[in-house]
Design a protein around this motif. Structure first.
Motif, short mmCIF file in Angstrom:
data_model
loop_
_atom_site.label_atom_id
_atom_site.label_comp_id
_atom_site.label_asym_id
_atom_site.label_seq_id
_atom_site.Cartn_x
_atom_site.Cartn_y
_atom_site.Cartn_z
N HIS A 1 0.88 -1.17 0.00
CA HIS A 1 0.00 0.00 0.00
C HIS A 1 0.91 1.22 0.00
O HIS A 1 1.69 1.42 0.93
CB HIS A 1 -0.88 -0.02 1.26
N TYR B 1 3.06 0.03 6.19
CA TYR B 1 2.42 1.22 5.61
C TYR B 1 3.31 2.44 5.79
O TYR B 1 3.55 3.20 4.84
CB TYR B 1 1.07 1.44 6.31
N LEU C 1 -2.80 0.08 -3.99
CA LEU C 1 -2.65 -1.18 -3.27
C LEU C 1 -2.56 -2.30 -4.29
O LEU C 1 -3.44 -2.44 -5.15
CB LEU C 1 -3.83 -1.41 -2.34
#
Length: 275
Positions: free
Chosen positions: A9, A267, A21
């Motif tokens: 992501h 992330y 993503l």
């Protein structure tokens, strides 16, 4: 993330209005959650099943999953072998500008279908990913605008405006304001209902009708949204967890992964990676 599963992501620094993503999920389940952005997911293998507004939808190879901002939904594998997909999360402002330039839509643009089979659009979504990953922002930006315009033209419409708020909706909105302000230390349902001079079950009904989920589920979703903002700014995951009201980093990771699709550490590394 389970064995055999992978996900990335990320956001290209020259494409600030879209998240990307790319994922392969086998037994992944997404809890009921919302996105601030639009969702255009192109399935390349297997089947993704997702539920929104009381209906389950299934997208297979060549299919697009289309979700508007703020719409609660959950997702899981629709077949034992799971699914693989490329997803675009274009920001509302970008979608509004594209709609104004390329469609006759007036008001807030949105998708009127949840799943469509459109292999041409699916290939364009994959093309955005390939161009971004290959360091070609001009091509990625061009393909992004082309696919958003195409999907809006074929499957778009003006989203209906909300009706005049009822007394229950106003109570739910006041409850939301309390939960947002006291996210790290929220009241119990009984205490919250008492503050708002209503009953607990009346509050549960009103909140679900207004926001599509009960207060505790909405709160966890809101915590993840705020956690993303903190992680984007460089706050370590452990500090982020405490700031938004999760008990510890593993608590944050569990909810973050079931909403965003990747762990908070992964992330953040993508967000802060030098390009």
């Amino acid at each position: 993330m389970g064995a055999g599963e992978s996900a990335r992501h990320w956001r290209h620094p020259m494409l600030p209005d879209v998240d990307l993503l790319h994922a392969r999920y086998l037994r992944k389940t997404f809890a009921r959650h919302t996105h601030d952005a639009y969702v255009i997911g192109a399935v390349t293998e297997g089947v993704e099943a997702f539920r929104q507004r009381g209906t389950e939808h299934r997208a297979g190879p060549g299919g697009l999953a289309l979700i508007n901002p703020g719409v609660p939904h959950s997702a899981h594998a629709g077949v034992p072998e799971g699914w693989r997909y490329d997803v675009l999360y274009p920001a509302p402002g970008l979608v509004a500008r594209i709609a104004a330039e390329t469609t006759p839509l007036r008001g807030t643009p949105g998708f009127v279908a949840a799943v469509v089979h459109d292999s041409g659009s699916a290939r364009l979504v994959a093309g955005v990913h390939r161009a971004a990953e290959g360091g070609q922002p001009l091509a990625a930006d061009s393909l992004l605008r082309i696919v958003v315009a195409r999907v809006l033209r074929l499957y778009g419409g003006a989203l209906s405006s909300r009706p005049v708020a009822s007394a229950g909706a106003r109570t739910a909105e006041r409850a939301r304001a309390v939960l947002e302000e006291r996210m790290a230390d929220p009241p119990t349902l009984e205490a919250l209902a008492g503050e708002l001079a209503t009953g607990t079950f009346a509050l549960l009904r009103a909140y679900r009708e207004r926001y599509g989920m009960p207060p505790h589920a909405w709160l966890n979703d809101a915590r993840v949204h705020r956690a993303r903002t903190l992680l984007d700014s460089g706050v370590p995951p452990a500090e982020t967890a405490a700031a938004v009201g999760f008990t510890d980093q593993s608590h944050l990771s569990r909810h973050f992964g079931r909403t965003v699709g990747v762990p908070p550490g992964a992330y953040q590394r993508e967000r802060l990676r030098p390009r």
